[in-house]
Scaffold this motif. Sequence first.
Motif, mmCIF file in Angstrom:
data_model
loop_
_atom_site.group_PDB
_atom_site.id
_atom_site.type_symbol
_atom_site.label_atom_id
_atom_site.label_comp_id
_atom_site.label_asym_id
_atom_site.label_seq_id
_atom_site.Cartn_x
_atom_site.Cartn_y
_atom_site.Cartn_z
ATOM 1 N N ARG A 73 1.641 1.334 10.851
ATOM 2 C CA ARG A 73 0.453 0.824 11.565
ATOM 3 C C ARG A 73 0.310 1.430 12.941
ATOM 4 N NH1 ARG A 73 1.831 -5.839 11.090
ATOM 5 N NH2 ARG A 73 0.623 -6.265 9.103
ATOM 6 N N TYR A 121 1.819 2.535 -0.918
ATOM 7 C CA TYR A 121 1.213 1.185 -0.607
ATOM 8 C C TYR A 121 0.837 0.692 0.941
ATOM 9 C CZ TYR A 121 2.445 -3.709 0.778
ATOM 10 O OH TYR A 121 2.450 -4.763 1.480
ATOM 11 N N LEU A 122 1.789 0.782 1.656
ATOM 12 C CA LEU A 122 1.508 0.625 2.982
ATOM 13 C C LEU A 122 0.733 1.600 3.709
ATOM 14 C CD1 LEU A 122 5.178 0.071 4.673
ATOM 15 C CD2 LEU A 122 3.446 -1.646 3.967
ATOM 16 N N CYS A 124 -1.884 3.187 2.119
ATOM 17 C CA CYS A 124 -3.271 2.404 1.607
ATOM 18 C C CYS A 124 -3.750 1.302 2.428
ATOM 19 C CB CYS A 124 -3.249 2.316 0.016
ATOM 20 S SG CYS A 124 -2.986 3.870 -0.934
ATOM 21 N N GLN A 125 -2.979 0.243 2.479
ATOM 22 C CA GLN A 125 -3.176 -0.954 3.038
ATOM 23 C C GLN A 125 -3.645 -0.498 4.545
ATOM 24 O OE1 GLN A 125 -0.238 -3.932 3.717
ATOM 25 N NE2 GLN A 125 -1.263 -5.012 2.214
ATOM 26 N N LEU A 171 -5.578 0.705 -7.615
ATOM 27 C CA LEU A 171 -6.563 0.970 -6.580
ATOM 28 C C LEU A 171 -7.691 1.244 -7.037
ATOM 29 C CD1 LEU A 171 -3.832 2.057 -4.126
ATOM 30 C CD2 LEU A 171 -4.929 -0.322 -4.127
#
Length: 257
Positions: A73, A121-122, A124-125, A171
């Motif tokens: 993040r 995954y993180l 992309c999110q 995805l």
Amino acid sequence: MNGIDVAGKTVLVTGGAQGIGRAIAERFAAYGARVAIADVNEEAGAALARTLAEAGREALFVRCDVSRLDEVRGLASEVRAKLGAADVLVNNAGIFPRADLMGTDEAFWERIMGINLKGAYLMCQAFVPGMIERGGGSIVNIGSTHARSGDPAAMAYAVSKGAVVTLTRNLAKGLAKHGIRVNCVQPGWVASEGETSRLRATGTDPDKLFAEASSRLPMGRIQTGEDIADGVLFMASGLSSQVTGQVLTVDGGLSLR
């Protein structure tokens, strides 16, 4: 007419400080992209960003462990603030320690899955929302030919890369409506810094082994990071504007055997 249209776009490469990732970052920079490099290797990452900047390219290094949500993040926030929302995300960060089934304990398994799969995954999110705002984008996940053939001596790694292919296809289906393409580039045997170091640690002469292996490959040589970078550039550019959910294997014909 679509082409290699990455000039002025923001491209993020995880694991971009060295090896395949470095080659990818350098290739996009050479075509005029603004390149963000994410890696845990601060010295190498910062050095690459300086080298690209000295060559007149726009580059940013951010230290990030892709298996940690807080760091991902933070990376997304910094890239957006300094380079804008990412147009291209290259999920290259990965580790490949070797162990068979009985040699794989829980901590070993979770470390590999945490970086190779959870990390993708993180990322992309964290970065897809910006792509949706911009009306599209491209995600390229770096896989491995082990995803298809398996490797009993690197069981967890092979499983993680098989899961990356599944992640790619899921995805691609879900994000196509937003104009976001998701593809996977599968390297074969690459003479990368990491592979060279691994071989030397086992007492193997990498130059000799690569030369012997090259003579047996259909295309006559081991792949380089630049070979993989070219595949990623193709998948991220307008040259592949109608390609999504696909796996591009760049292995010199290794998987034909």
